[in-house]
Design an enzyme around this catalytic site. Structure first.
Site, mmCIF file in Angstrom:
data_model
loop_
_atom_site.group_PDB
_atom_site.id
_atom_site.type_symbol
_atom_site.label_atom_id
_atom_site.label_comp_id
_atom_site.label_asym_id
_atom_site.label_seq_id
_atom_site.Cartn_x
_atom_site.Cartn_y
_atom_site.Cartn_z
ATOM 1 N N CYS A 106 10.386 46.450 50.491
ATOM 2 C CA CYS A 106 11.708 46.026 51.189
ATOM 3 C C CYS A 106 12.668 47.047 51.111
ATOM 4 C CB CYS A 106 12.231 44.626 50.596
ATOM 5 S SG CYS A 106 13.691 44.270 51.464
ATOM 6 N N CYS A 109 16.320 45.676 50.379
ATOM 7 C CA CYS A 109 16.904 44.803 48.844
ATOM 8 C C CYS A 109 15.416 44.663 48.230
ATOM 9 C CB CYS A 109 17.318 43.766 49.224
ATOM 10 S SG CYS A 109 16.825 42.834 50.684
ATOM 11 N N SER A 110 14.940 43.321 48.137
ATOM 12 C CA SER A 110 13.782 43.216 47.456
ATOM 13 C C SER A 110 13.050 41.805 47.939
ATOM 14 C CB SER A 110 14.307 42.760 45.967
ATOM 15 O OG SER A 110 14.950 41.876 45.935
ATOM 16 N N CYS A 111 12.888 41.700 49.186
ATOM 17 C CA CYS A 111 12.243 40.543 49.893
ATOM 18 C C CYS A 111 10.451 40.686 49.433
ATOM 19 C CB CYS A 111 12.255 40.697 51.296
ATOM 20 S SG CYS A 111 13.761 40.266 51.926
HETATM 21 FE FE FE Z 1 14.951 42.071 50.989
#
Ligand code: FE
Length: 198
Positions: A106, A109-111
């Protein structure tokens, strides 16, 4: 649990305070109970881990019809298995082959497919991985110990709040005759992110 990429990829130092404030507003207005929040947090921290994803991959390795349906549209299949998550996002399963290796990132961010893999590892959220997975994926894979043939194409999939990816690793050649639970034991979290082979 979906989120907006643009306003959260720089995590503020006072994130804990903001979470507390949000929780207070939601619970005081009766939108959500603290018991529900505790149950959700417990589920993702303790009960759901990469084993859910491993079960999906193992069944696909063992059952060609299941695999075809999974690759076509993973969402109803995951729901049938009782593995759909609370985040309500679209999950897509992508298959590694001798010709194509897939890896997931991602960039903003951190999906991550929480319902199948639990919480993301810290390196997945790091700036280095998020940027380098796109700019030099082969180098990153090498650092994870994955050496691919030069002819193998690398495809990098950028997750979003709406769509998240699960890599189906290649089934090991010496795994003929193993049942589904033995197959599932071979499947690792990084294998399903695409930063390891199985
Ligand atoms: Fe994300």
């Amino acid at each position: 649990m979906s989120h907006d990429h643009d306003d959260h990829h720089a995590v503020p130092a006072d994130i804990a305070l903001r979470v507390k404030a949000l929780e207070t507003v939601l619970t005081q207005r009766g939108y959500v109970s603290t018991e529900t929040l505790d149950a959700i947090i417990d589920a993702y921290e303790n009960r759901i881990g990469p084993r859910n994803g491993a079960r999906v991959v193992a069944r696909a390795w063992a059952d060609p019809d299941f695999k075809a349906r999974l690759l076509d549209d993973a969402n109803p299949v995951i729901e049938e298995m009782g593995l759909a998550g609370v985040e309500g996002t679209d999950i897509r399963v992508i298959e590694n082959t001798p010709q194509v290796h897939n890896m997931v990132v991602c960039t903003l961010c951190s999906c991550y497919p929480w319902a199948l893999l639990g919480l993301p590892p810290s390196w997945y959220k790091s700036f280095a991985y998020r940027s380098r997975a796109v700019s030099e994926p082969r180098e990153v894979l090498k650092e994870f110990g994955v050496e691919l043939d030069r002819e193998t194409e690398v495809r990098v999939w950028d997750s979003t709040a709406e769509r998240r990816y699960l890599v189906m690793p290649r089934r090991p050649e010496d795994s003929a005759g193993l049942d589904e639970s033995s197959l599932a034991a071979l499947v690792t979290r990084n294998g399903m992110i695409g930063t390891a082979l199985v």
